[in-house]
Design a protein around this motif. Sequence first.
Motif, short mmCIF file in Angstrom:
data_model
loop_
_atom_site.label_atom_id
_atom_site.label_comp_id
_atom_site.label_asym_id
_atom_site.label_seq_id
_atom_site.Cartn_x
_atom_site.Cartn_y
_atom_site.Cartn_z
N ILE A 107 8.88 -5.91 0.87
CA ILE A 107 7.75 -6.26 0.98
C ILE A 107 7.60 -6.09 2.64
N GLY A 108 8.15 -5.69 3.44
CA GLY A 108 8.31 -5.03 5.20
C GLY A 108 7.79 -4.22 5.05
N THR A 155 0.04 -2.06 5.32
CA THR A 155 -1.67 -3.15 4.67
C THR A 155 -2.08 -3.48 6.31
N THR A 156 -1.38 -3.34 7.02
CA THR A 156 -1.73 -3.70 8.45
C THR A 156 -2.57 -2.83 8.61
N GLN A 158 -5.43 -1.50 8.05
CA GLN A 158 -6.50 -2.63 8.43
C GLN A 158 -6.58 -2.16 9.66
N PHE A 203 5.87 -3.03 2.57
CA PHE A 203 4.05 -3.07 2.29
C PHE A 203 3.11 -3.91 3.12
N THR A 204 3.39 -4.28 4.51
CA THR A 204 3.37 -5.15 4.67
C THR A 204 2.43 -4.51 6.13
N ILE A 205 4.22 -3.73 6.84
CA ILE A 205 3.32 -3.42 7.54
C ILE A 205 1.94 -1.79 7.15
#
Length: 498
Positions: free
Chosen positions: A58-59, A65-66, A69, A61-63
């Motif tokens: 999850i981390g 995605t960030t 973006q 994926f979050t990174i």
Amino acid sequence: MPVKFSRSKNTIHRITMQSKHGTSVSNRANDNRRRTCCGLSRIKTLKVLGTFLVPLVIGIFTIATTIQQYEINKQNRLKDWEIAARQRAQELKQADILQQETVYAVYVKEMGELLSKLKTKNVSNTELDQQWKLARAKTLSALRQLDTKRKSYIIQFLYETELLFTNSSAIDLSGSDLSGIILTDHVGMAFMFDYITLTYVVLSNTSFVNLHLTKADFSGSLLNNANFSNAYLFQVNFTECDLTNADLRAVHAEFAIMKNVNLSGAIFGKVPPAEIKNAILPNGSYVFYSKDNLQSDLFNESTNLITNGDAICQTNKNSTEIFGWVVRHEPVAIVTKYSELPSLITGNISIDDCVFWGGTRNNSIGYLHQRVFFFDYSRLIDSGRALYEFSFDTGGINEYNDYVYLTMQFRAASGQSLRSTGFPPITNIQRKNRSILCYQLLYGPVPLGTHSVLINIWFDKTSDSPFNNGLIDNIKFYIKQMKTTDEHLEHIYKKACP
């Protein structure tokens, strides 16, 4: 015996089965041990790993995605900046166009008002001169602010209002940068710009295609890469122009005035100029003077550039004025015949010839002075291929230690000294107390940028004779052309006494 065998057989079977069972138990124990990690079973291990891996994924994926973006936002910002920059550039371009249109319109309006004053005959010369200066100032100011298209408009405007004619009063545009202007924009049409004067201006990459330029004057202008193809160049003045890489495949270009020009890389039509002086030709060679379409060169390396270097005899032998020479401070010498100095006469001296003699001048601080200009050799000098040869005969009479001292100084157009040389005097010791003239010679390369040479002659009296017996004659200065690029790189001095 049979019973014992049976019991023994059963015992063996039981032992065998027990052994197999023990082995199976041992194998299961070993297998169980292999199915654990750090004391945990496989299932528990997977549960532990799952506890850590899920947040990690999850981390990540979050990174990711960030970052994605961020890149998207960055690209959007760049696009916004590009759009803003284009809009700003467009606004600046529009503002510049508006500014230039305003400058041009104001200039035309103000010049229109000045025009009547410039052409009137009821104005004093002083006021008229002021009006011309004002017109020049306005024109130069406008040209500095305008692009090539509007500069072309201004030149055409000035020509059409008869302010750029060679045969009448014209605005002085010297120093202006008119690079890239185009004075024709209709293919196949010949525009009339006869007698136009554009002297001492920058006209690099300028188009004169199809123009009719009879007796136009471009003296002193920079015309490198200019295009005169199919133009009419009858008696156009190109004196002192730089025509490097210019296209001169024009009508009647052979009658253009080509003096002191640089034609390196220029393109001629079938017939080169009929007469050309002091020029660097398209192939890089030098021509001094040709008047037969470059079929021959009249360069005479035996031309003495000193005026009256041979002491032309004068009617009044006591005259303190000497033709060709300037006397500085006070009279210093006279021109007298060799017959007045009989001890000097030798086999190669005629009694009717004359010589410069110190005469009755004692302790004079004055000197003779002559400045020789090199206008007709400027292109040769600037190409680094010019040689000079300076010679003279100097000496004295008998045991008297009076002598002549010379200096020579090469000067730039600004007056700056480029090279100075003093010549050692011929003393009575060197003459062995004989009445003779000794030959002296100095030759070498002419310094680049030389505009003239200054010759000074002093007559120094140190003896107790009633006369200043310093003598000089046969003063000669020649300009010659190097035959090879490494010829005479040093200045060489020679001296010879009979």
